[in-house]
Design an enzyme around this catalytic site. Structure first.
Site, PDB file in Angstrom:
ATOM      1  N   TYR A 145       1.131  -1.094  -0.420  1.00 52.73           N
ATOM      2  CA  TYR A 145       0.209   0.044  -0.122  1.00 52.73           C
ATOM      3  C   TYR A 145       1.034   1.340   0.271  1.00 52.73           C
ATOM      4  CZ  TYR A 145      -3.778   3.166   1.295  1.00 52.73           C
ATOM      5  OH  TYR A 145      -5.131   4.010   1.510  1.00 52.73           O
ATOM      6  N   GLU A 147       3.885   1.822  -0.678  1.00 53.65           N
ATOM      7  CA  GLU A 147       5.084   1.831  -1.862  1.00 53.65           C
ATOM      8  C   GLU A 147       3.670   2.513  -2.771  1.00 53.65           C
ATOM      9  OE1 GLU A 147       8.060   3.269  -1.233  1.00 53.65           O
ATOM     10  OE2 GLU A 147       8.708   1.458  -0.276  1.00 53.65           O
ATOM     11  N   ARG A 186     -11.015  -2.166   9.594  1.00 55.54           N
ATOM     12  CA  ARG A 186     -10.174  -0.983  10.235  1.00 55.54           C
ATOM     13  C   ARG A 186     -10.671  -1.071  12.457  1.00 55.54           C
ATOM     14  NH1 ARG A 186      -9.948   3.048   5.564  1.00 55.54           N
ATOM     15  NH2 ARG A 186     -12.237   2.114   5.113  1.00 55.54           N
ATOM     16  N   VAL A 187      -9.870   0.410  12.782  1.00 56.64           N
ATOM     17  CA  VAL A 187     -10.030  -0.318  14.296  1.00 56.64           C
ATOM     18  C   VAL A 187     -11.398   0.395  15.176  1.00 56.64           C
ATOM     19  CG1 VAL A 187      -8.999   2.728  14.677  1.00 56.64           C
ATOM     20  CG2 VAL A 187      -9.296   0.564  16.159  1.00 56.64           C
ATOM     21  N   GLY A 207      -1.875  -0.145  23.564  1.00 57.18           N
ATOM     22  CA  GLY A 207      -2.574   0.521  23.335  1.00 57.18           C
ATOM     23  C   GLY A 207      -1.972   2.344  22.987  1.00 57.18           C
ATOM     24  N   ARG A 211      -3.026   7.627  17.190  1.00 58.58           N
ATOM     25  CA  ARG A 211      -4.322   8.501  15.476  1.00 58.58           C
ATOM     26  C   ARG A 211      -4.879   9.694  15.791  1.00 58.58           C
ATOM     27  NH1 ARG A 211      -1.212   4.412  14.382  1.00 58.58           N
ATOM     28  NH2 ARG A 211      -1.226   2.505  13.166  1.00 58.58           N
TER      29      ARG A 211
HETATM   30  N1  UDP Z   1      -6.271  -1.536  15.871  1.00 58.19           N
HETATM   31  C1  UDP Z   1      -6.151  -2.401  17.086  1.00 58.19           C
HETATM   32  N2  UDP Z   1      -7.584  -3.201  17.281  1.00 58.19           N
HETATM   33  C2  UDP Z   1      -8.151  -3.651  16.254  1.00 58.19           C
HETATM   34  C3  UDP Z   1      -8.154  -2.914  15.175  1.00 58.19           C
HETATM   35  C4  UDP Z   1      -6.347  -2.237  14.774  1.00 58.19           C
HETATM   36  O1  UDP Z   1      -6.343  -1.631  18.284  1.00 58.19           O
HETATM   37  O2  UDP Z   1      -9.332  -4.373  16.229  1.00 58.19           O
HETATM   38  C5  UDP Z   1      -5.185  -1.421  16.076  1.00 58.19           C
HETATM   39  C6  UDP Z   1      -4.341  -1.225  14.709  1.00 58.19           C
HETATM   40  O3  UDP Z   1      -3.135  -1.897  16.000  1.00 58.19           O
HETATM   41  C7  UDP Z   1      -3.369   0.278  14.837  1.00 58.19           C
HETATM   42  C8  UDP Z   1      -4.747   1.045  14.834  1.00 58.19           C
HETATM   43  O4  UDP Z   1      -5.479   0.511  15.688  1.00 58.19           O
HETATM   44  O5  UDP Z   1      -2.242   0.709  15.658  1.00 58.19           O
HETATM   45  C9  UDP Z   1      -5.291   1.556  13.516  1.00 58.19           C
HETATM   46  O6  UDP Z   1      -5.729   0.759  12.884  1.00 58.19           O
HETATM   47  P1  UDP Z   1      -6.546   0.696  11.707  1.00 58.19           P
HETATM   48  O7  UDP Z   1      -6.357  -1.162  11.112  1.00 58.19           O
HETATM   49  O8  UDP Z   1      -7.688   1.260  11.797  1.00 58.19           O
HETATM   50  O9  UDP Z   1      -5.610   1.688  10.422  1.00 58.19           O
HETATM   51  P2  UDP Z   1      -4.383   2.201   9.877  1.00 58.19           P
HETATM   52  O10 UDP Z   1      -3.839   3.676  10.828  1.00 58.19           O
HETATM   53  O11 UDP Z   1      -2.923   1.271  11.147  1.00 58.19           O
HETATM   54  O12 UDP Z   1      -3.249   2.221   8.954  1.00 58.19           O
END
Ligand code: UDP
Length: 315
Positions: A145, A147, A186-187, A207, A211
């Site tokens: 993604y 690169e 996504r989180v 944790g 972000r």
């Molecule tokens: N994350 C988490 N639990 C989940 C999904 C994601 O703790 O079930 C964390 C992930 O490791 C990252 C952040 O939430 O640190 C954002 O992850 P996301 O997949 O939303 O997108 P990214 O910002 O990594 O592209």
């Protein structure tokens, strides 16, 4: 304007289609439904200004008639999705970018490329301004993604420099809101669904990684301004909300807003997961007069409401 939007059935793409239609423009939406969904745009089908074509933009692309603006937004965007579709992710951000730039050149269209905060990788500069070049692992799991987005940015600028194409690049930071897939990994959708089902929220690592989350309406406003403002040829903009939170705080906030009985479960952290991420939006504020208006709590409340409705089978 007659506007071509790739990734039209995706989370951000579908909101963009809606916005351009609401402003009175004609929209041609393309999507191959790899990660986009027909239900995101079903309500637009009765709009006479909307045309949808099911198409994979990594194939040769031709559209009849004039095109004033091309927005290239097709791409699996969640880490889980792009790691499941690594080669397609690279194709849509190379061949797909080439095809859409070629079309824009042929039609004399303005071109907006959807890039990502991932071009900064695991940043050593905080917050990240557009002038920061990033720290990306070129062979890590996220490289398909990161690169590819970097390659697309370079290609977009090459069309600007060699052919004088009017291009603009938006680097989109974490965005959330209605129409995210429950299972996109996504989180925010993951935590909301876990909380609504009374399951433990899966926090990666301890944790403490951060972000900065932008509500989709704010993001779309920023993209719209980048697309319609005159005199921004060759410019790149960070678009995101600078309000920074740890993932653990986000988990607690989701539990509170949903009034859930869920607990928190700490699970293994993803490889190369960036430690901190926060946009410096000074440039967007100055040149677009734009900044996000919806704070995380308010945006989460709206998003939880939408997920509750869809879990009950509502629209
Ligand atoms: N994350 C988490 N639990 C989940 C999904 C994601 O703790 O079930 C964390 C992930 O490791 C990252 C952040 O939430 O640190 C954002 O992850 P996301 O997949 O939303 O997108 P990214 O910002 O990594 O592209």
């Amino acid at each position: 304007m007659r506007v071509l939007i790739t990734g039209a059935a995706g989370f951000i793409g579908s909101h963009l289609c809606e916005r351009f239609l609401n402003e009175g423009h004609e929209v041609i939406g393309l999507d191959n439904f790899i990660t986009g969904r027909p239900e995101n745009i079903a309500h637009l089908f009765e709009n006479p200004n909307f045309t949808f074509i099911r198409y994979d933009v990594t194939n040769f692309l031709y559209v009849e008639g004039k095109v004033d603006l091309v927005l290239h937004f097709a791409c699996p965007a969640s880490p889980v999705d792009y790691m499941n579709h690594p080669i397609h992710t690279m194709k849509v951000n190379s061949v797909g970018t080439l095809n859409t730039l070629g079309l824009a050149k042929e039609k004399g269209s303005r071109y907006v490329f959807a890039s990502s905060s991932e071009v900064y990788g695991n940043p050593e500069v905080h917050p990240q301004p557009e002038t920061y070049w990033g720290k990306v692992n070129p062979i890590g799991p996220r490289s398909v993604y990161d690169e590819a987005k970097r390659f697309s940015e370079a290609l977009t600028m090459a069309y600007h420099r060699q052919h004088g194409l009017d291009v603009r690049i938006v680097r989109i930071f974490n965005t959330y809101g209605p129409r995210m897939r429950r299972d996109d990994g996504r989180v925010i959708p993951t935590f909301i669904i876990q909380a609504l089902r009374g399951e433990d929220l899966t926090v990666h690592g301890d944790g403490t990684q951060t972000r900065s989350f932008c509500y989709v309406d704010d993001l779309v406003e920023g993209i719209y301004r980048v697309a319609v403002t005159e005199g921004l040829e060759g410019e790149v903009f960070n678009l995101g909300n600078p309000e920074e939170h740890t993932i653990l705080d986000l988990a607690k906030m989701v539990i509170e807003i949903t009034k859930s009985s869920s607990g928190i479960k700490f699970v293994e952290r993803r490889k190369d997961d960036p430690d901190r991420r926060k946009p410096d939006i000074t440039k967007a504020k100055k040149l677009l007069g734009w900044e996000p208006k919806v704070n995380l709590r308010e945006g989460l409340e709206r998003t939880v409401e939408w997920f509750r409705r869809t879990l009950r089978g509502g629209p």
